[in-house]
Each structure stands twice: as C-alpha cells, then as structure tokens.
Design a protein around this motif. Structure first.
Motif, PDB file in Angstrom:
ATOM      1  N   LEU A  81       0.824  -1.206   0.000  1.00  0.00           N
ATOM      2  CA  LEU A  81       0.000   0.000   0.000  1.00  0.00           C
ATOM      3  C   LEU A  81       0.858   1.255   0.000  1.00  0.00           C
ATOM      4  N   ALA A  82       1.916   1.239   0.824  1.00  0.00           N
ATOM      5  CA  ALA A  82       2.791   2.408   0.916  1.00  0.00           C
ATOM      6  C   ALA A  82       3.499   2.670  -0.404  1.00  0.00           C
ATOM      7  N   GLU A  83       3.853   1.606  -1.122  1.00  0.00           N
ATOM      8  CA  GLU A  83       4.558   1.783  -2.390  1.00  0.00           C
ATOM      9  C   GLU A  83       3.620   2.132  -3.536  1.00  0.00           C
ATOM     10  N   ARG A  84       2.419   1.527  -3.539  1.00  0.00           N
ATOM     11  CA  ARG A  84       1.499   1.739  -4.660  1.00  0.00           C
ATOM     12  C   ARG A  84       0.946   3.158  -4.686  1.00  0.00           C
ATOM     13  N   ARG A  85       0.451   3.621  -3.570  1.00  0.00           N
ATOM     14  CA  ARG A  85      -0.017   4.997  -3.396  1.00  0.00           C
ATOM     15  C   ARG A  85      -1.126   5.399  -4.373  1.00  0.00           C
ATOM     16  N   LEU A  86      -2.050   4.506  -4.605  1.00  0.00           N
ATOM     17  CA  LEU A  86      -3.252   4.870  -5.345  1.00  0.00           C
ATOM     18  C   LEU A  86      -4.148   5.729  -4.452  1.00  0.00           C
ATOM     19  N   PRO A  87      -5.104   6.470  -5.043  1.00  0.00           N
ATOM     20  CA  PRO A  87      -6.041   7.223  -4.209  1.00  0.00           C
ATOM     21  C   PRO A  87      -6.728   6.283  -3.204  1.00  0.00           C
ATOM     22  N   GLY A  88      -6.681   6.640  -1.959  1.00  0.00           N
ATOM     23  CA  GLY A  88      -7.293   5.814  -0.927  1.00  0.00           C
ATOM     24  C   GLY A  88      -6.332   4.899  -0.213  1.00  0.00           C
ATOM     25  N   ASP A  89      -5.164   4.591  -0.813  1.00  0.00           N
ATOM     26  CA  ASP A  89      -4.236   3.650  -0.181  1.00  0.00           C
ATOM     27  C   ASP A  89      -3.717   4.159   1.161  1.00  0.00           C
ATOM     28  N   ALA A  90      -3.458   5.466   1.267  1.00  0.00           N
ATOM     29  CA  ALA A  90      -2.924   6.001   2.520  1.00  0.00           C
ATOM     30  C   ALA A  90      -3.924   5.831   3.658  1.00  0.00           C
ATOM     31  N   ALA A  91      -5.208   6.093   3.375  1.00  0.00           N
ATOM     32  CA  ALA A  91      -6.227   5.938   4.416  1.00  0.00           C
ATOM     33  C   ALA A  91      -6.386   4.474   4.809  1.00  0.00           C
ATOM     34  N   VAL A  92      -6.309   3.580   3.829  1.00  0.00           N
ATOM     35  CA  VAL A  92      -6.402   2.149   4.124  1.00  0.00           C
ATOM     36  C   VAL A  92      -5.221   1.706   4.973  1.00  0.00           C
ATOM     37  N   LEU A  93      -4.030   2.165   4.623  1.00  0.00           N
ATOM     38  CA  LEU A  93      -2.842   1.812   5.391  1.00  0.00           C
ATOM     39  C   LEU A  93      -2.944   2.303   6.829  1.00  0.00           C
TER      40      LEU A  93
END
Length: 209
Positions: free
Chosen positions: A184-196
């Motif tokens: 998740l940290a590497e992909r950084r799609l919209p929403g990934d930061a909140a999911v992480l």
C-alpha cells in the motif's frame, strides 16, 4: 453484510468515531411489488439516535418507504483492492481480497410532510454541513427556503440496528499484514494512505488486546 468476528468493530466507539466524520452514503429501501431495491445516494445527518435527510418530492424512494418503512443507510470508505502477491510469498498461490470499512444503519422510516417538520430537518442538516452559520434563516414561513419546502419531503429514520465491518486482515499473521502495508505504501493509489492508516490502527488494537 457478512461480518466475521475478526472484521467486527472493536466496540461501539470505533464505528461511531468512524461514522462521525462521514455524512454521505446510500439510502436503500425494498422495491414495490417485488421490484428491485431503490437506492439513493444522499447526504444525511446522524446524531447517534436517528438519521435525518430530505429528498425531492418526485424521488422513487417515497413509494418504496410508504409500502415498507424498513430502510438501510449504508456508508463505506477506506477501501482498496489487495492483489494476490501481497497476501502470499508466491503470486500464484495468493488470494486477492478487498480492504474496506463499512457501517450500515438499519432504520425504520417516518416521512415528514408538514412544513415545520421539514424546516426542522433542514435546520439540523445545515447546522451540521454549514456549522459556520452562513446559510440564512430556516423557517417554515420565512427566510430563503420556505418557498421551496413544497418541493421536498423530509425523512426521519429511527436506527434500530447497526452493522459495522472493518475488513483489514486482522486475523492474518503479522508477516502478511506487513507485506500488505508495504504494498500500500509503495502503490499509493487514491485511498491507499487511508487504508494503510486504518490497517495499522486495527493492528495496534489487536496487539494491545
């Protein structure tokens, strides 16, 4: 909504805190005479006991609620697709999944058609959505809104049950969760930061327990 024990909210405070910062979802009601369910995207206000909102008079939700007052307000957020390779040492053996948070408020609806009742709902919604007070007077027979009250109907939804789900692989080993977090940290799609952030928060709660 299927809720495994490991996906359930830790307690009422968890889902209440999550929902407190969210005020847009989908209102769902049973279809009339066996028809498909009616689902309406809408802003709402939830005060801990009931949901209030208003919709245009021609909205198809009214016929559905008049036939059956059972309704669900569904809210979801903090979601991401988790690919196969993140959940296994081998992409060929991994099973993909979705991470997400979701709260469903199961309600009993009461339609509001009197002018003062609709004005009260508008006041409550505007106080929530525009707390700085820059919305003008809200009254049944005065101010900038009273001429439009005939074009809407109000809705008060008594909450009779709550279904809350936080699906972030809480039951999986730390190694898998760490691998997903790195993805998740590497992909950084919209929403990934909140999911992480949510995954880490749930993991901290698991460790503390």
């Amino acid at each position: 909504m299927l809720i495994h024990p490991w996906d359930a909210a830790r307690d009422d405070d968890e889902w209440r805190s999550w929902l407190r910062t969210r005020d847009f979802g989908q209102l769902a009601a049973n279809g009339v005479d066996g028809g498909a369910p009616v689902v309406v995207p809408t802003h709402f206000r939830y005060d801990g006991d009931e949901v209030v909102l208003h919709l245009a008079r021609p909205n198809p939700i009214w016929a559905a609620l008049e036939a059956n007052p059972a309704a669900v307000v569904s809210v979801h957020d903090e979601y991401a697709y988790i690919p196969t390779g993140w959940r296994s040492d081998s992409p060929e053996t991994g099973v993909p999944t979705s991470y997400y948070a979701a709260v469903q408020l199961v309600c009993r609806a009461r339609i509001v058609d009197d002018r003062e009742g609709k004005a009260d709902i508008l006041r409550r919604q505007l106080a929530h959505h525009q707390p700085d007070g820059d919305h003008g007077e809200v009254a049944a027979d005065a101010g900038p809104y009273h001429r439009n009250l005939s074009a809407i109907r109000g809705l008060r939804l008594e909450v009779v049950d709550v279904r809350a789900k936080f699906k972030y692989d809480d039951h999986k080993p730390d190694a898998l969760r760490t691998r997903v977090a790195a993805g998740l940290a590497e992909r950084r799609l919209p929403g990934d930061a909140a999911v992480l952030e949510r995954q880490r928060s749930r993991g901290a709660g698991r460790s503390a327990g």
